[in-house]
Design a protein around this motif. Sequence first.
Motif, PDB file in Angstrom:
ATOM      1  N   HIS A 176       0.839  -1.202   0.000  1.00 28.91           N
ATOM      2  CA  HIS A 176       0.000   0.000   0.000  1.00 28.91           C
ATOM      3  C   HIS A 176       0.877   1.257   0.000  1.00 28.91           C
ATOM      4  CE1 HIS A 176      -3.486   2.567   0.962  1.00 28.91           C
ATOM      5  NE2 HIS A 176      -2.642   3.223   1.742  1.00 28.91           N
ATOM      6  N   LEU A 206       3.944   1.524  -0.994  1.00 27.05           N
ATOM      7  CA  LEU A 206       4.668   1.624  -2.267  1.00 27.05           C
ATOM      8  C   LEU A 206       3.789   2.275  -3.340  1.00 27.05           C
ATOM      9  CD1 LEU A 206       7.188   0.727  -4.050  1.00 27.05           C
ATOM     10  CD2 LEU A 206       5.794  -1.261  -4.659  1.00 27.05           C
ATOM     11  N   LEU A 207       2.563   1.801  -3.433  1.00 28.04           N
ATOM     12  CA  LEU A 207       1.675   2.314  -4.478  1.00 28.04           C
ATOM     13  C   LEU A 207       1.330   3.783  -4.243  1.00 28.04           C
ATOM     14  CD1 LEU A 207      -0.792  -0.703  -5.040  1.00 28.04           C
ATOM     15  CD2 LEU A 207       1.348  -0.200  -6.195  1.00 28.04           C
ATOM     16  N   HIS A 208       1.378   4.194  -2.993  1.00 27.64           N
ATOM     17  CA  HIS A 208       1.047   5.588  -2.669  1.00 27.64           C
ATOM     18  C   HIS A 208       2.289   6.462  -2.503  1.00 27.64           C
ATOM     19  CE1 HIS A 208      -3.378   5.196  -2.031  1.00 27.64           C
ATOM     20  NE2 HIS A 208      -3.029   3.932  -1.940  1.00 27.64           N
ATOM     21  N   SER A 209       3.461   5.926  -2.823  1.00 28.64           N
ATOM     22  CA  SER A 209       4.680   6.722  -2.645  1.00 28.64           C
ATOM     23  C   SER A 209       4.745   7.810  -3.717  1.00 28.64           C
ATOM     24  CB  SER A 209       5.909   5.812  -2.731  1.00 28.64           C
ATOM     25  OG  SER A 209       5.964   5.180  -3.991  1.00 28.64           O
ATOM     26  N   GLY A 210       5.450   8.887  -3.432  1.00 32.73           N
ATOM     27  CA  GLY A 210       5.565   9.981  -4.398  1.00 32.73           C
ATOM     28  C   GLY A 210       4.277  10.795  -4.445  1.00 32.73           C
TER      29      GLY A 210
END
Lengths: 634, 342
Positions: free
Chosen positions: B330, B332-336
């Motif tokens: 979760h 990772l997908l929301h990083s940046g």
Amino acid sequence: MSSKTSEPQGPTSGDSDGKTDLKPTTEIDDVAIRFAGDSGDGMQLTGTKFTDETAMAGNDLSTFPDFPAEIRAPAGTMAGVSGFQIHFSSHDIHTPADRVDLLIAFNPAALRANLEDVRSQGMVVINSDAFTQKALTRAGYEEDPREELKTRYALVEIPLTRLNREALQGLSLSQREADRCKNFFALGLLCWLYCRPTEATERWLAGKFKGDVLQANLTTLRAGFAFGETTELFPVHYTIPSAKIEAGTYRNITGNSALAWGILAAGKQLSMPVFLGAYPITPASDVLHEVSRHHEFGIKTFQAEDEMAAVSSTIGAAFAGQLGVTISSGPGFILKQEALGLAVMVELPLVAINVQRAGPATGSPTKTEQGDLLAVLFGRHSQSPVPVLAASTPGDCFHIVLEAFHIATKYMTPVVVLSDGYLANSAEPWKIPDVDSLPRSTVNFAGRETMGADTEFEPYRRDPATLARPWAIPGTPGLEHRIGGLTKEDISGNVVYTAENHQRMVDLRAAKVARIAEDIPPLEVEGPDSGELLVIGWGGTRGAITAAVESAREDGLSVSQAYIRHLNPFPSNLKEVLTSFKHVLCPELNEGQLAMLLRSRFLVDVQSFSKVAGQPFKVQEIRERIDSFLTEKS
Amino acid sequence: MAAEVAPKLTRKDFVADQEVRWCPGCGDYSILANVQRVMPELGVPRENIVFISGIGCSSRFPYYMDTYGFHTIHGRAPAFATGAKAANPNLSVWVVTGDGDGLSIGGNHLLHTIRRNLDIQILLFNNQVYGLTKGQYSPTSALGMRSKSSPQGSIDHPVDPISYALGCGATFVARTIDVDAKHMQQVLKRAHDHKGTSFIEILQNCPVFNDGIWEDVEDRKTRAKNTLVLEHGEPLVFGSEGERKGILMQDGRPQVIDLADDDDPKERGVVIHDEKLETPSYASALATLTRPDFPLPVGVIREVEKTCYEELLEDQIKEAVDQKGAGDLHALLHSGDTWTVS
């Protein structure tokens, strides 16, 4: 394109200095721009940052980075030109656009290489400081093109190099270092022109640089923005309202990032360790890079000595009980075919990804193509069936890796995933999936407890439902067995050469892969279920086909569209779909490979529309072919 | 290696139920028997043992071992072994290859596997000929060898497996002979005990296509004269009683001297064998000893320590987890940069 102009009003959003907006804004709903310069000018970075700002502004978008294979081709030459195109809109869009409304060219070569893609009367912004006689000659211009350009385009000349240097006076940078920042001046200017915020870029800069370099980039970015506000060269600037897209949290994603994250996600969703064996190759290397940054997921990455070792190590890891994945592009994938044939023979699960590029041979490494479909299906010796999936959008690259692993482990087979150079580097807004909603599955290794006490382990005794053989991994007591490339006896797995057994094993492997069709959703038709013309495609051409078909339908033509995600086995209703239309047209970035398959498999008169130019389809090309096709047939 | 105590196994526990299909008189039979004899003495549970091979006569080996086995493709066994060992470092991985499989098509994989120093064993059966394809010259065949594909004599200069392995940076290099059961078993055990890639050249007779190529070192009557049996810390002495000889180094070149029965080789300046020398020059000098001027060295030529690939690989994962915490999909997908549309 609709537009409405409003008078000057209060401070623009994102204007943290509280300056007053001095110029009127014009609302437009759709725009495409291209950054072009030397490969050392930072065009890809500039484009990416503009993309991030555009995404934050809530537009739908699609990008197309187009860069040379050489790391630093001679400066100022046509060979060294790097471009980044972004199409953004207040409505749903499917492609990076055929033509751009604005080109910003950092030198004469960039102008010359990109001018033909600017729409008539579009805006051409050039760095006038770069238009020296020497640079014009290097770019192949016999005479200065600027006067002539003014008749066909809105030419805006900006002394970008000088303005950037002036902005950076007082900072302790060499002139060379200062000049390297000029792309951020241009970025600031374009952010002003299209009313983009600059916060995300500033945040990114702060995380990336420090000291004078950070200060220089921030300063020139803001100077570019302020220049737009004050110069008389741009009388208006533009707003593009946010697109009405499905609610959710979004991010930008490229196909390569999505593949990498799909690989990481697979380990989580199947609760198994992942092993990635790869050898660097354009345009697939970024997947290896991205996965290698995330060893905290427990994934093991192995940069092999060559493509054969990359796939062989991956099969070795699969034999030992891990989720094996290997990635490459066409020239590398071909070197893996021998080992993939072994994986077919020993029926071990793994995922082999091919990010296709223009060939044959080294071809054009950074350019896109769909030329490997028949090679992945039939390019191994003998009868060697593998399931093949193709991603159709950058975001789809994430989900397709997960699906490939589910198929590989459920059916004990290598699975090929196709992407391409266009999907690899293109970005789109991606609705981030809810992790809890992603498919999960459990892999059951064979264990002694599943057998009778005196029973010999039978490595080729199949699950009657899936025809998968058991996955018995080293370290499991009592299941010691041998596998290998020699023909194996059904059930026992012993080496035998009888004719009857050989035929049976060929048939079983084929039947197993064919059975995967039961897990594949039926092919969906976008538009009417039957009619005059079906345009069918696969992979990264989906966006262009969708846009062309939608426009044809808006003009009252009887055209529907379908795209094939599962290329082996095909969806079970494919024949029914094909035969529901009077005509079938199949656009592909190859010489008609899917068309050939469909014709041979279903005896349907599928007409190929082929383009093999290293570039994606333009929407207009497909639209014109639809029109001419319907005219010919009527 | 696994900590649990393996039940007492015998050679028979490692004999697969498959009919062995090598030619009568093939040196591979003896190698198979000795490997099967050594296995129970390693203290490794049978289920943790994996034999991986490429293509060729030698590469049929895994089918005859009642362990886990994988008969792969030509030349690439070291790469398959790399994947298996990296995936599960608890496995005891043995690669079986030949002079064609390992040094011709597989030369590149052999190089890179050796330099990475995974803790595996590589057994290279050297019979100086292609057997399975019925008798063509191989990369180790002597210049001038007449074969089906070289009726006028081979014009290839041969590669020496030991020199090759040393050049790749091998941490364990040894040579043994198919018919010398006791010596081979010792070497196999040493190879297993070594932490890192162990490379063993096994001189093997092909009675059909290259018979007698190793006769002078296989024959008990001539073996003492023609082999130099290496022992760590012992002088380089060979030959039977009454005809003892020693090897010394003069100006960097090896030289044979005669030793009287009561001579102390050390006092005569005979070189003392040292496997542990970090620089490979001594081992390389040993590898150049060729008959008839010199005896053929057998035994452990070099054993040094280096880090192992699979351990460093796991260390990097631990380091990443220590620094960033276990991977969170979760997050990772929301990083940046993200944005929310409502």
